[in-house]
Scaffold this motif. Structure first.
Motif, PDB file in Angstrom:
ATOM      1  N   ILE A   1       0.865  -1.176   0.000  1.00  0.00           N
ATOM      2  CA  ILE A   1       0.000   0.000   0.000  1.00  0.00           C
ATOM      3  C   ILE A   1       0.903   1.227   0.000  1.00  0.00           C
TER       4      ILE A   1
ATOM      5  N   ARG B   1       0.818   5.442  -0.206  1.00  0.00           N
ATOM      6  CA  ARG B   1      -0.074   6.582  -0.087  1.00  0.00           C
ATOM      7  C   ARG B   1       0.728   7.864   0.072  1.00  0.00           C
TER       8      ARG B   1
ATOM      9  N   LEU C   1      -8.225   8.533  -1.113  1.00  0.00           N
ATOM     10  CA  LEU C   1      -6.921   7.910  -1.354  1.00  0.00           C
ATOM     11  C   LEU C   1      -5.780   8.914  -1.293  1.00  0.00           C
TER      12      LEU C   1
ATOM     13  N   ASN D   1      -8.369  -1.735   9.152  1.00  0.00           N
ATOM     14  CA  ASN D   1      -8.524  -0.465   9.862  1.00  0.00           C
ATOM     15  C   ASN D   1      -7.302  -0.291  10.755  1.00  0.00           C
TER      16      ASN D   1
ATOM     17  N   ARG E   1      -7.048   5.177   9.190  1.00  0.00           N
ATOM     18  CA  ARG E   1      -7.236   4.864   7.791  1.00  0.00           C
ATOM     19  C   ARG E   1      -7.919   3.509   7.631  1.00  0.00           C
ATOM     20  N   THR E   2      -8.605   3.347   6.504  1.00  0.00           N
ATOM     21  CA  THR E   2      -9.215   2.082   6.114  1.00  0.00           C
ATOM     22  C   THR E   2      -8.789   1.764   4.688  1.00  0.00           C
ATOM     23  N   ASP E   3      -8.252   0.568   4.489  1.00  0.00           N
ATOM     24  CA  ASP E   3      -7.863   0.116   3.151  1.00  0.00           C
ATOM     25  C   ASP E   3      -8.483  -1.245   2.876  1.00  0.00           C
TER      26      ASP E   3
END
Length: 252
Positions: A41, A43, A54, A101, A126-128
């Motif tokens: 991930i 970001r 995002l 989460n 954050r949530t992915d």
């Protein structure tokens, strides 16, 4: 020619040539977390009011500051997994949809008008979602016993590894006239699905006791250290383009 095991001292290190190690003394079973799947991930987040996206996060703005002068840097980045949902996919339940989460926390330092260094604490929730992740369930069920109680051990492990950096910090004035600190946050997170397994590996023996090297180093005379030092460069390296670039390309 056979390698003399008596002359070989087993220790951690690079194995860079074939045939330099003697045959192992045994094959052993070890129980370790094995990585079955992993993904990255990446970001870059800036402050923006409203729901997270995002590229934006509303928690990247500090509380009102008292007489700030200049942003300095950010430090002590940490990550914590708050909750995890694993949803089996139709057709192959070993693949799952993963909902993560997590919270990233860090401190940002700034200088106030008096020259004192102040700090602000940030927490970024954050949530992915990972659409398809190979995370099989363990076939064996294991119960771990201890002196206090017996409990079932979860063999499936979701692990997060992070490298984060504050790419920029800016002191801005809100409509109310108060000054706040906005952070631009960049981070990489490797998500790993691990399963506790037994692996068969070659082994030599138990690791040897290291040499005695925990003593305090004696103080060295600075002039003696200076005498042994190489002569420094008097000029910086030249940053020059090659005279014949087409010749250099042909050589490669």
């Amino acid at each position: 020619m056979a390698i003399n095991f008596k002359k070989f001292v087993p220790r951690p290190g690079l194995v860079n040539k074939q045939g330099r190690l003697p045959d192992p003394s045994e094959l052993v079973c070890v129980e370790v977390p094995k990585v079955f799947d992993q993904c990255l991930i990446k970001r870059c987040l800036v402050y923006a009011d409203g729901p997270d996206t995002l590229t934006t996060d509303e928690e990247l703005r500090s509380d009102p500051l008292v007489n700030p002068k200049r942003y300095l840097s950010s430090r002590d980045f940490k990550i914590k997994l708050l909750s995890l949902d694993k949803i089996p996919l139709r057709g192959d339940p070993s693949f799952k949809k993963i909902i993560l989460n997590y919270v990233i926390s860090f401190y940002s330092d700034y200088l106030d008008d008096s020259g004192a260094t102040k700090s602000e604490f940030f927490e970024i929730h954050r949530t992915d979602i990972i659409g398809k992740f190979y995370c099989p369930d363990s076939i064996a069920q294991i119960s771990v016993s201890s002196d206090e109680e017996c409990e079932n051990e979860d063999l499936n492990i979701i692990k997060l590894e992070m490298v984060a950096e504050a790419l920029a910090g800016e002191i801005v004035e809100e409509d109310s006239g108060e000054e706040v600190l906005d952070i631009t946050l960049g981070y990489f997170i490797v998500v790993k699905c691990q399963l506790l397994v037994q692996l068969l590996i070659p082994a030599y023996d138990y690791c040897p006791v290291p040499r005695e090297a925990c003593e305090e180093e004696p103080e060295e005379d600075p002039c003696e250290r200076f005498e042994r030092a190489p002569v420094p460069k008097f000029y910086p390296d030249q940053n020059l383009d090659p005279l014949f670039p087409e010749y250099d390309d042909a050589e490669r």
